[in-house]
Motif scaffolding. Structure first.
Motif, PDB file in Angstrom:
ATOM      1  N   SER A 161       0.834  -1.205   0.000  1.00  0.00           N
ATOM      2  CA  SER A 161       0.000   0.000   0.000  1.00  0.00           C
ATOM      3  C   SER A 161       0.866   1.251   0.000  1.00  0.00           C
ATOM      4  N   PHE A 162       2.002   1.187  -0.666  1.00  0.00           N
ATOM      5  CA  PHE A 162       2.938   2.302  -0.667  1.00  0.00           C
ATOM      6  C   PHE A 162       2.409   3.498  -1.453  1.00  0.00           C
ATOM      7  N   ARG A 163       2.985   4.655  -1.146  1.00  0.00           N
ATOM      8  CA  ARG A 163       2.760   5.847  -1.946  1.00  0.00           C
ATOM      9  C   ARG A 163       3.940   6.010  -2.895  1.00  0.00           C
ATOM     10  N   LEU A 164       3.667   6.580  -4.055  1.00  0.00           N
ATOM     11  CA  LEU A 164       4.663   6.653  -5.118  1.00  0.00           C
ATOM     12  C   LEU A 164       5.177   8.067  -5.302  1.00  0.00           C
ATOM     13  N   SER A 165       6.501   8.201  -5.263  1.00  0.00           N
ATOM     14  CA  SER A 165       7.189   9.466  -5.527  1.00  0.00           C
ATOM     15  C   SER A 165       8.037   9.280  -6.776  1.00  0.00           C
ATOM     16  N   VAL A 166       8.035  10.276  -7.663  1.00  0.00           N
ATOM     17  CA  VAL A 166       8.782  10.165  -8.914  1.00  0.00           C
ATOM     18  C   VAL A 166       9.677  11.386  -9.097  1.00  0.00           C
ATOM     19  N   ASP A 167      10.944  11.123  -9.394  1.00  0.00           N
ATOM     20  CA  ASP A 167      11.917  12.155  -9.735  1.00  0.00           C
ATOM     21  C   ASP A 167      11.666  12.557 -11.183  1.00  0.00           C
ATOM     22  N   GLY A 168      11.207  13.792 -11.388  1.00  0.00           N
ATOM     23  CA  GLY A 168      10.895  14.271 -12.735  1.00  0.00           C
ATOM     24  C   GLY A 168      11.984  15.121 -13.342  1.00  0.00           C
ATOM     25  N   GLY A 169      13.211  15.013 -12.837  1.00  0.00           N
ATOM     26  CA  GLY A 169      14.293  15.837 -13.349  1.00  0.00           C
ATOM     27  C   GLY A 169      14.776  15.431 -14.721  1.00  0.00           C
ATOM     28  N   ASN A 170      14.600  14.145 -15.078  1.00  0.00           N
ATOM     29  CA  ASN A 170      14.994  13.650 -16.391  1.00  0.00           C
ATOM     30  C   ASN A 170      13.765  13.151 -17.141  1.00  0.00           C
ATOM     31  N   PRO A 171      13.748  13.279 -18.468  1.00  0.00           N
ATOM     32  CA  PRO A 171      12.595  12.790 -19.232  1.00  0.00           C
ATOM     33  C   PRO A 171      12.413  11.282 -19.049  1.00  0.00           C
ATOM     34  N   ILE A 172      11.152  10.843 -18.959  1.00  0.00           N
ATOM     35  CA  ILE A 172      10.817   9.429 -18.827  1.00  0.00           C
ATOM     36  C   ILE A 172       9.848   9.078 -19.948  1.00  0.00           C
ATOM     37  N   PRO A 173      10.294   8.367 -20.970  1.00  0.00           N
ATOM     38  CA  PRO A 173       9.397   8.019 -22.075  1.00  0.00           C
ATOM     39  C   PRO A 173       8.166   7.258 -21.587  1.00  0.00           C
ATOM     40  N   GLY A 174       6.993   7.686 -22.080  1.00  0.00           N
ATOM     41  CA  GLY A 174       5.759   7.009 -21.727  1.00  0.00           C
ATOM     42  C   GLY A 174       5.257   7.279 -20.325  1.00  0.00           C
TER      43      GLY A 174
END
Length: 317
Positions: A161-174
């Motif tokens: 039941s984790f929460r999701l954090s995403v590093d948006g400093g670099n492009p991520i295709p899709g």
């Protein structure tokens, strides 16, 4: 069996890239067929997710890193450096077909800029990594960088039941913001992502990311500080923390790790951003991306209900 304080902290799992960085400080960038004497030369651990894990661990948070390294000396050093920071590396896998990730970074004192030459590390595959699945099932938060998110997205059924954090400093295709609890890009990357808005106003850009599915958005802007938009729609701007900058290498990764650790401990969004700004600024006083990260002498504060590993809330304001 007695449970330690660290065992009762929420588990923060970082998935993605780990490298060995060789950083050279020079007066100015070398020209072709030249020989340049470095003012300083440092070899240190790097990689967005791995450095974020170290930064979070130095706040007293309970952390783990999931990634893949080679069977070479660089891989041994990467793992040893993370272990020395009390980061759980039980789910790090070794590739016999690819070398570990490594970078050469030239930092020019003139203009305070840098140039990075990188050797990408082995592909990351979580499908057959039983230790990774165990950690993810226990995680309160999972933070993924540009290599971690595709690997995580590739899992059809992710337990926990984790929460999701995403590093948006670099492009991520899709990449899609649907289901992302905390999205942390640079303000420049945010502007490129939502370029159809034709606006450089941070408030407009952060609202665009919220409308695209992110629950909380925090954008970094270097000397301009950081902007945050919490679940209740409140905008926050935190000025940059003053420091003597030697190199900005890894500063964004440090910001991500401390921000997540502070939020997971139940701090308000504005306070977490302040913590992250300060830690990132202090890390810039060192040539590499890790040695300048401040270290706290006490563990992160627990919110009621987080001792079981369940995520605490993000409070905006």
């Amino acid at each position: 069996m007695k449970t330690s304080t660290s065992d009762r902290l929420p588990l923060l799992v970082f998935i993605g890239t780990a490298t060995t960085d060789t950083i050279a400080l020079v007066e100015d960038y070398p020209g072709p067929d030249s020989r340049t004497v470095a003012e300083d030369l440092v070899i240190a651990g790097g990689g967005p997710a791995a450095t974020a894990a170290v930064a979070a661990a130095r706040t007293g948070a309970r952390t783990a890193f999931i990634g893949t390294v080679g069977t070479d000396s660089d891989g041994e050093r990467i793992v040893a450096d993370l272990e020395a920071e009390s980061v759980d590396v039980s789910a790090v896998t070794r590739s016999t077909s690819h070398p570990s990730g490594a970078s050469i970074v030239v930092v020019a004192r003139t203009g305070s800029s840098r140039s990075i030459i990188t050797r990408p590390g082995p592909p990351l595959d979580l499908t057959r990594n039983a230790a990774a699945h165990t950690l993810m099932s226990e995680a309160a938060w999972i933070h993924a960088d540009h290599m971690g998110w595709p690997a995580l997205e590739g899992l059809k059924d992710t337990e926990g039941s984790f929460r999701l954090s995403v590093d948006g400093g670099n492009p991520i295709p899709g990449f899609s913001l649907n289901g992302v609890d905390l999205y942390v890009p640079t303000i420049e990357q945010l502007a490129r992502t939502f370029r159809e808005k034709r606006s450089s106003d941070p408030e407009v850009l952060l609202h665009s990311a919220r409308n695209a599915g992110a629950r909380t958005v925090v954008a970094t802007g270097g000397s301009h500080g950081s902007w945050g938009l919490g679940p209740d729609g409140t905008m926050v701007h935190v000025p940059a923390f003053a420091s003597s900058i030697r190199s900005t290498l890894g500063a964004g990764d440090v910001f991500h790790g401390v921000l997540l650790a502070s939020l997971a401990a139940g701090h308000r969004l504005s306070d977490a951003m302040q913590d992250a700004n300060e830690a990132a600024a202090k890390s810039c006083e060192a040539l590499d991306g890790r040695s300048g990260i401040p270290r706290r002498t006490h563990p992160a504060v627990l919110l009621p209900g987080t001792a079981s590993g369940q995520p605490g809330g993000i409070r905006a304001g």
